[in-house]
Design an enzyme around this catalytic site. Structure first.
Site, PDB file in Angstrom:
ATOM      1  N   CYS A   2     101.868  63.564 -16.985  1.00 38.88           N
ATOM      2  CA  CYS A   2     100.663  63.358 -16.171  1.00 38.88           C
ATOM      3  C   CYS A   2      99.837  62.227 -16.761  1.00 38.88           C
ATOM      4  O   CYS A   2     100.052  61.784 -17.861  1.00 38.88           O
ATOM      5  CB  CYS A   2      99.854  64.646 -16.171  1.00 38.88           C
ATOM      6  SG  CYS A   2     100.862  66.063 -15.718  1.00 38.88           S
ATOM      7  N   ARG A  27     103.150  56.050 -14.252  1.00 37.81           N
ATOM      8  CA  ARG A  27     103.699  57.271 -14.880  1.00 37.81           C
ATOM      9  C   ARG A  27     104.258  58.223 -13.817  1.00 37.81           C
ATOM     10  O   ARG A  27     104.839  59.246 -14.136  1.00 37.81           O
ATOM     11  CB  ARG A  27     102.599  57.981 -15.676  1.00 37.81           C
ATOM     12  CG  ARG A  27     102.049  57.167 -16.839  1.00 37.81           C
ATOM     13  CD  ARG A  27     100.780  57.782 -17.393  1.00 37.81           C
ATOM     14  NE  ARG A  27     101.029  58.987 -18.141  1.00 37.81           N
ATOM     15  CZ  ARG A  27     101.225  59.014 -19.470  1.00 37.81           C
ATOM     16  NH1 ARG A  27     101.201  57.899 -20.149  1.00 37.81           N
ATOM     17  NH2 ARG A  27     101.445  60.134 -20.102  1.00 37.81           N
ATOM     18  N   TRP A  74     102.100  65.260 -12.650  1.00 45.82           N
ATOM     19  CA  TRP A  74     103.550  65.254 -12.443  1.00 45.82           C
ATOM     20  C   TRP A  74     103.956  66.703 -12.629  1.00 45.82           C
ATOM     21  O   TRP A  74     104.026  67.205 -13.746  1.00 45.82           O
ATOM     22  CB  TRP A  74     104.210  64.339 -13.480  1.00 45.82           C
ATOM     23  CG  TRP A  74     105.702  64.363 -13.442  1.00 45.82           C
ATOM     24  CD1 TRP A  74     106.536  65.176 -14.154  1.00 45.82           C
ATOM     25  CD2 TRP A  74     106.559  63.551 -12.628  1.00 45.82           C
ATOM     26  NE1 TRP A  74     107.836  64.919 -13.862  1.00 45.82           N
ATOM     27  CE2 TRP A  74     107.894  63.933 -12.918  1.00 45.82           C
ATOM     28  CE3 TRP A  74     106.362  62.566 -11.699  1.00 45.82           C
ATOM     29  CZ2 TRP A  74     109.003  63.354 -12.316  1.00 45.82           C
ATOM     30  CZ3 TRP A  74     107.455  61.974 -11.104  1.00 45.82           C
ATOM     31  CH2 TRP A  74     108.757  62.367 -11.393  1.00 45.82           C
ATOM     32  N   ASN A 100      97.840  67.459 -19.779  1.00 47.70           N
ATOM     33  CA  ASN A 100      99.173  66.874 -19.690  1.00 47.70           C
ATOM     34  C   ASN A 100     100.026  67.626 -20.703  1.00 47.70           C
ATOM     35  O   ASN A 100      99.684  67.675 -21.890  1.00 47.70           O
ATOM     36  CB  ASN A 100      99.115  65.372 -20.040  1.00 47.70           C
ATOM     37  CG  ASN A 100     100.503  64.735 -20.027  1.00 47.70           C
ATOM     38  OD1 ASN A 100     101.441  65.313 -19.476  1.00 47.70           O
ATOM     39  ND2 ASN A 100     100.625  63.581 -20.646  1.00 47.70           N
ATOM     40  N   GLY A 101     101.098  68.286 -20.243  1.00 49.47           N
ATOM     41  CA  GLY A 101     101.959  69.015 -21.186  1.00 49.47           C
ATOM     42  C   GLY A 101     102.435  70.318 -20.560  1.00 49.47           C
ATOM     43  O   GLY A 101     102.334  70.518 -19.360  1.00 49.47           O
ATOM     44  N   GLU A 486     130.257  57.316 -16.646  1.00 50.15           N
ATOM     45  CA  GLU A 486     128.822  57.008 -16.627  1.00 50.15           C
ATOM     46  C   GLU A 486     128.545  55.703 -17.358  1.00 50.15           C
ATOM     47  O   GLU A 486     127.752  54.875 -16.911  1.00 50.15           O
ATOM     48  CB  GLU A 486     128.040  58.169 -17.239  1.00 50.15           C
ATOM     49  CG  GLU A 486     126.567  57.933 -17.455  1.00 50.15           C
ATOM     50  CD  GLU A 486     125.780  57.606 -16.183  1.00 50.15           C
ATOM     51  OE1 GLU A 486     126.319  57.766 -15.069  1.00 50.15           O
ATOM     52  OE2 GLU A 486     124.628  57.156 -16.324  1.00 50.15           O
ATOM     53  N   LYS A 490     126.756  52.446 -15.704  1.00 55.59           N
ATOM     54  CA  LYS A 490     125.547  51.840 -16.301  1.00 55.59           C
ATOM     55  C   LYS A 490     125.740  50.339 -16.449  1.00 55.59           C
ATOM     56  O   LYS A 490     124.870  49.552 -16.118  1.00 55.59           O
ATOM     57  CB  LYS A 490     125.299  52.481 -17.670  1.00 55.59           C
ATOM     58  CG  LYS A 490     123.892  52.822 -18.049  1.00 55.59           C
ATOM     59  CD  LYS A 490     123.041  53.406 -16.972  1.00 55.59           C
ATOM     60  CE  LYS A 490     123.599  54.665 -16.419  1.00 55.59           C
ATOM     61  NZ  LYS A 490     123.070  55.094 -15.146  1.00 55.59           N
ATOM     62  N   GLU A 493     125.979  48.462 -12.940  1.00 55.89           N
ATOM     63  CA  GLU A 493     124.798  48.446 -12.056  1.00 55.89           C
ATOM     64  C   GLU A 493     123.661  47.596 -12.609  1.00 55.89           C
ATOM     65  O   GLU A 493     122.795  47.181 -11.859  1.00 55.89           O
ATOM     66  CB  GLU A 493     124.314  49.862 -11.751  1.00 55.89           C
ATOM     67  CG  GLU A 493     123.722  50.633 -12.899  1.00 55.89           C
ATOM     68  CD  GLU A 493     123.173  51.990 -12.449  1.00 55.89           C
ATOM     69  OE1 GLU A 493     122.644  52.090 -11.325  1.00 55.89           O
ATOM     70  OE2 GLU A 493     123.283  52.946 -13.214  1.00 55.89           O
ATOM     71  N   HIS A 509     149.309  54.987 -16.870  1.00 53.76           N
ATOM     72  CA  HIS A 509     149.717  55.068 -15.458  1.00 53.76           C
ATOM     73  C   HIS A 509     149.210  53.875 -14.661  1.00 53.76           C
ATOM     74  O   HIS A 509     148.932  53.989 -13.464  1.00 53.76           O
ATOM     75  CB  HIS A 509     149.202  56.387 -14.866  1.00 53.76           C
ATOM     76  CG  HIS A 509     149.727  57.588 -15.583  1.00 53.76           C
ATOM     77  ND1 HIS A 509     151.019  58.039 -15.455  1.00 53.76           N
ATOM     78  CD2 HIS A 509     149.138  58.385 -16.502  1.00 53.76           C
ATOM     79  CE1 HIS A 509     151.201  59.087 -16.234  1.00 53.76           C
ATOM     80  NE2 HIS A 509     150.080  59.323 -16.884  1.00 53.76           N
ATOM     81  N   LYS A 608     115.909  53.057  -6.425  1.00 57.00           N
ATOM     82  CA  LYS A 608     115.826  54.173  -7.382  1.00 57.00           C
ATOM     83  C   LYS A 608     116.286  55.466  -6.708  1.00 57.00           C
ATOM     84  O   LYS A 608     116.948  56.274  -7.304  1.00 57.00           O
ATOM     85  CB  LYS A 608     114.400  54.334  -7.902  1.00 57.00           C
ATOM     86  CG  LYS A 608     114.227  55.472  -8.901  1.00 57.00           C
ATOM     87  CD  LYS A 608     115.116  55.278 -10.127  1.00 57.00           C
ATOM     88  CE  LYS A 608     115.112  56.452 -11.068  1.00 57.00           C
ATOM     89  NZ  LYS A 608     116.177  56.377 -12.101  1.00 57.00           N
TER      90      LYS A 608
HETATM   91  C1  AGP Z   1     122.346  55.772 -11.484  1.00 60.50           C
HETATM   92  O1  AGP Z   1     121.919  54.948 -12.558  1.00 60.50           O
HETATM   93  C2  AGP Z   1     121.792  55.302 -10.154  1.00 60.50           C
HETATM   94  N1  AGP Z   1     120.403  55.135 -10.188  1.00 60.50           N
HETATM   95  C3  AGP Z   1     122.326  56.153  -9.005  1.00 60.50           C
HETATM   96  O2  AGP Z   1     123.727  56.274  -9.140  1.00 60.50           O
HETATM   97  C4  AGP Z   1     121.740  57.573  -8.923  1.00 60.50           C
HETATM   98  O3  AGP Z   1     122.234  58.365  -9.971  1.00 60.50           O
HETATM   99  C5  AGP Z   1     122.180  58.181  -7.576  1.00 60.50           C
HETATM  100  O4  AGP Z   1     121.636  57.388  -6.549  1.00 60.50           O
HETATM  101  C6  AGP Z   1     121.716  59.636  -7.410  1.00 60.50           C
HETATM  102  O5  AGP Z   1     120.325  59.676  -7.445  1.00 60.50           O
HETATM  103  P1  AGP Z   1     119.607  61.113  -7.618  1.00 60.50           P
HETATM  104  O6  AGP Z   1     120.015  61.640  -8.959  1.00 60.50           O
HETATM  105  O7  AGP Z   1     118.137  60.825  -7.532  1.00 60.50           O
HETATM  106  O8  AGP Z   1     120.097  61.997  -6.514  1.00 60.50           O
END
Ligand code: AGP
Length: 613
Positions: A2, A27, A74, A100-101, A486, A490, A493, A509, A608
């Site tokens: 928060c 935040r 938050w 906040n906490g 993953e 990372k 992207e 394979h 995002k």
């Molecule tokens: C991962 O770094 C990306 N931002 C993207 O793959 C993300 O994980 C995916 O869009 C799912 O988002 P969510 O966890 O908010 O559902």
């Protein structure tokens, strides 16, 4: 996470606080509120939504006062709405608090206060705290400063609080433990905030409250600070040098790096209050009513996208390995359209940081239509997925601003680990000693995450070696196969380098045809069940001239002789390695992307939260 802003002086507090709350918008939050006083009663204005919604709501209200406290919430306890928004009042309305906490023992305190006749209007732990302060102030017949100090000795958890009192426009009381608080010192005026962002334009003289300290901030006197054990402290005044922009990022160049380095605390916050300190049993309040369904489940179907889908794969290994429940992990976008078979005792579990991903939401809606029990793991309280599910567990990662998911992934894996251990314990599929060992390791995991982050400098050097390559391969086995996926996601992207993750054994394979000195390989080779097999995969890669970056368990000498670069992680159970092995991969991607001049926080073409199909 928060936002807190307070002001006391001779100016109107309202505009200063509103502007300060806007400074803290980075935040992330879901509601906002402000308490003001001219010395008589306290006016509280609060609203669900953004600071602009609060301003609109307050436009025709009394906004006078030279003392005020403001808050952006938050949500962690209680969904985002007006009644749960801060500030909260004591029962007699004479005290107001912003916080906040997380107060871990708020339910036992709430029960004690209810027995004394206290009535509560919200679902928050914060309201319980201000009622406790009121109860102690009245019972001890003491001043607010002492009442706050005594109350905080009864509290378990993390807090940054500011409390103001009706009839006293000269001072407010502040305290912190585990959540930051900064006091700005002006000419006969004080400012207080979660960080220096709202303060820096008024004064550069600040005092950072330390954990366990309580401050009496009186506009006509010098700052008075005590510990909650009643030991006086001399305030140390810092002079702020940082820019506004760098403060928002906590001094880091990008939100993504800040969030990578927040992981020790975000993992700690996610585990907080969920392992009973005495019995060491796992307590997941959000799933209490579904424990039996989970122990009797024939199958768990995990639906998610992107990074959350990778977390789901780790969940598959955890649930099957520890709780012996069959799991299927589905891309939500595929699941929703393939007319899937969902049987009566299946449980569908959605994983989503934002709680708003369209495909995941649609997959859940389909499961609901088919009569399935639907659960969720989300980072945003009150998000669409959180509200749709029958029950779930929140990650307490705090807002994740960087588009590339880092701390959200790690906290999702932490929640999945807790869930698997809880169900395994209920089903008796784990021995008490193995359970206790893993709980002990979980209680140390935040320190081990901190240790892995210390490889930061080495990883930056490795990144410089590989910043211009065109392709990358990531290999892992067992629990670390999803971590390889993953790590590849990372990198691609945020740096736009093509990268693929594979189960290490899958190399022979086909992908091994790609190996030459131009194809760097990251391999996760921690000491675990099939370590020897990973070593032979490494030898296959080396024989073809591949350059190798290995993530190993500290002290490993075998892989050290084979790999070009080695990054060590502390030894831990195989099941917990993803909480550590994913961190060097986050840092590697971050530094390569920065060296390539990419926009790390907002990579091209990405959002995002993918709230559209
Ligand atoms: C991962 O770094 C990306 N931002 C993207 O793959 C993300 O994980 C995916 O869009 C799912 O988002 P969510 O966890 O908010 O559902």
């Amino acid at each position: 996470m928060c936002g807190i802003v307070g002001y006391i002086g001779d100016k109107d507090a309202y505009p200063i606080i509103i502007k300060g709350l806007q400074r803290l918008e980075y935040r992330g939050y879901d509601s906002a509120g402000i308490a003001l006083s001219q010395g008589s009663d306290i006016t509280i204005l609060k609203q669900k939504g953004k600071v602009s919604d609060l301003e609109e709501y307050a436009a025709d209200k009394n906004r006078k006062g030279t003392i005020g406290i403001g808050h952006t919430r938050w949500a962690t306890h209680g969904v985002p709405n007006q009644k749960n928004a801060h500030p909260h009042s004591s029962g007699d309305g004479k005290l107001a608090i912003i916080h906040n906490g997380i107060i871990e023992n708020y339910d036992s305190i709430k029960r004690m206060l209810s027995e004394k006749g206290h009535e509560f209007t919200s679902d928050t732990d914060t309201e319980v705290l201000i009622h406790l302060i009121e109860e102690i102030k009245n019972h001890e017949q003491c001043k607010l400063f002492e009442a706050v100090r005594l109350s905080l000795n009864e509290v378990i958890g993390a807090y940054a609080i500011v409390v103001m009192e009706e009839g006293n426009k000269e001072e407010f009381i502040a305290a912190r433990k585990g959540s930051p608080l900064v006091i700005g010192i002006g000419a006969e005026e004080y400012f207080i905030a979660s960080d220096a962002t709202p303060i820096i334009e008024y004064t550069r003289d600040v005092v950072y409250l330390e954990d366990g300290e309580v401050a009496r901030v009186n506009r006509n006197e010098k700052l008075e600070i005590k510990t909650i054990s009643n030991i006086r402290k001399n305030p140390y005044i810092h002079e702020l040098e940082m820019s506004l922009d760098s403060i928002e990022k906590g001094g880091y160049p990008h939100f993504m790096l800040k969030e990578i380095f927040e992981q020790p605390s975000s993992v700690l916050d996610t585990l907080r209050g969920r392992i009973n300190p005495e019995t060491k049993e796992v307590k997941l309040g959000g799933l209490m009513d579904y424990e039996q369904k989970l122990t009797k489940a024939n199958r768990i179907i995990i639906v998610a996208c992107g990074t959350s889908w990778h977390a789901g794969l780790i969940g598959e290994y955890l649930f099957e390995d520890l709780a012996r429940i069959p799991v299927e992990v589905e891309y939500a976008s595929e699941f929703r359209y393939r007319n899937p078979i969902i049987k009566e005792n299946d449980i569908v579990l959605a994983i989503s940081q934002s709680g708003e991903t369209a495909d995941t939401l649609a997959a859940l809606e389909l499961a609901k239509e088919k009569g399935s029990t639907i659960l969720g793991i989300c980072n945003v309280v009150g998000s669409s997925i959180a509200r749709l599910t029958d029950a779930g567990v929140y990650t307490h990662a705090g807002p994740e601003i960087g588009v590339a998911s880092t701390k959200a992934f790690t906290t999702q894996v932490a929640v999945l680990t807790l869930m698997a251990l809880k169900i395994a314990r209920l089903k008796g599929t784990i021995t008490t000693s193995n359970f206790r060992n893993m709980i002990t390791e979980l209680e140390m995991i935040s320190d081990n995450v901190e240790k892995v982050l210390k490889s930061n400098k080495l990883i930056k050097e490795v990144a410089a070696e590989f910043k211009n390559v065109q392709n990358f391969l990531y290999l892992g086995r067992g629990y670390n196969f999803p971590v390889a996926l993953e790590g590849a996601l990372k990198l691609k992207e945020i740096s736009y380098i093509h990268a693929e993750g594979y189960p290490a054994a899958e190399m022979k394979h086909g992908p091994i045809a790609l190996i030459d000195e131009e194809m760097p390989i990251v391999v996760i080779a921690t000491k675990m069940g099939n370590y020897e097999k990973v070593v032979s995969n490494i030898q296959e890669v080396k024989a073809r001239g591949g350059r190798l970056i290995a993530i190993v368990t500290e002290g490993d000498i075998t892989v050290k002789e084979l790999a070009d670069y080695v990054i060590e992680i502390p030894e831990c159970s195989e099941q917990l390695t993803p909480l550590l092995t994913n961190i060097p991969l986050q840092l590697l991607s971050y530094y390569i992307a920065v060296m390539r001049g990419c926009n790390v926080d907002q990579p091209r073409n990405l959002a995002k939260s993918v709230t559209v199909e």
